[in-house]
Enzyme design. Structure first.
Site, short mmCIF file in Angstrom:
data_model
loop_
_atom_site.label_atom_id
_atom_site.label_comp_id
_atom_site.label_asym_id
_atom_site.label_seq_id
_atom_site.Cartn_x
_atom_site.Cartn_y
_atom_site.Cartn_z
N TYR A 129 0.80 -1.02 -0.10
CA TYR A 129 -0.17 -0.10 -0.08
C TYR A 129 0.96 1.21 0.21
O TYR A 129 0.69 2.26 -0.93
CB TYR A 129 -1.00 -0.03 1.14
CG TYR A 129 -1.74 1.30 1.35
CD1 TYR A 129 -2.77 1.62 0.64
CD2 TYR A 129 -1.47 1.93 2.59
CE1 TYR A 129 -3.75 2.84 0.92
CE2 TYR A 129 -2.02 3.36 2.78
CZ TYR A 129 -3.18 3.47 1.84
OH TYR A 129 -3.78 5.01 1.96
N HIS A 130 2.00 1.35 0.92
CA HIS A 130 2.77 2.33 0.95
C HIS A 130 3.57 2.46 -0.55
O HIS A 130 3.36 3.54 -1.15
CB HIS A 130 3.82 2.30 1.98
CG HIS A 130 3.28 2.47 3.38
ND1 HIS A 130 2.85 3.55 3.80
CD2 HIS A 130 3.28 1.31 4.31
CE1 HIS A 130 2.51 3.37 5.20
NE2 HIS A 130 2.49 2.09 5.29
#
Length: 220
Positions: A129-130
């Site tokens: 996600y990051h």
């Protein structure tokens, strides 16, 4: 000023649309994915369009016709796999940036995630996600668009206080979705946020004053 909110049916998106709808200087359009999501916006008497971030750049560009500002607050959600994160949070965001350039949109405001700009602070088990946020943000910064990238901390549904802390490499902390939305709306015409990216958490400084404090030479 015409504003398109991508991901308008999300919790932050609804706050943003509601706030913009109360301001006379903006005409807001909510981009939603499914017709059944329209009821909230119909009740507010806000224009809505159906759009799919898994569609084509050309389709998105058509939706953005006559749009001055795009606000991106879409996401695949916490219940999907890494594949959807890549398709929505990364590729969907990138396609919307490319579409905005094609449609001659002048300004783009991105909701990212705290520390997305710093690989050393990415968290397990959501490093994907990051990474998605990191590269979408990078693409935006390298585009022709005037951008603002807001990286909020852990999101809560507490009532907004109107007081925040902004900067780079802030300690991870909470921030209410309502205050994220208020910060987005305040950033629209605040020149101190132009071509800036910053972390956002709860704090003690009024939103307007916090944004004014951003270093105009800092382009992290």
């Amino acid at each position: 000023m015409n504003i398109l909110v991508i991901g308008a049916n999300g919790q932050i998106g609804k706050h943003i649309v509601r706030q913009l709808n109360q301001m006379n200087e903006y005409k807001v359009t909510a981009m939603i994915r499914k017709p059944e999501q329209a009821a909230f916006f119909t009740e507010l008497k806000v224009n809505h369009v159906i759009g799919d971030l898994e569609g084509t750049v050309e389709e998105l560009s058509s939706i953005m016709k006559n749009t001055d500002i795009v606000i991106f607050t879409a996401g695949s959600g916490g219940n999907t796999g890494a594949d959807k994160t890549m398709l929505i949070d990364l590729d969907g965001a990138v396609k919307s940036i490319e579409a905005a350039e094609q449609a001659n949109v002048s300004r783009y405001i991105m909701i990212s995630a705290i520390h997305a700009n710093d690989r050393t602070k990415w968290l397990e088990p959501i490093k994907h996600y990051h990474a998605a946020k990191h590269y979408a943000d990078k693409h935006l910064m390298e585009s022709t668009l005037q951008y603002t990238i807001i990286r909020p901390g852990r999101l809560t549904n507490e009532a907004g206080t109107g007081h925040i802390s902004v900067g780079n490499n802030l300690t991870r902390a909470d921030i209410s979705r309502e205050d994220v939305a208020k910060t987005v709306v305040a950033s629209i015409q605040e020149k101190a946020t132009y071509n800036q990216s910053f972390d956002l958490v709860e704090g003690t400084t009024d939103i307007k004053d916090a944004l004014l404090s951003l270093d105009s030479t800092n382009h992290n």
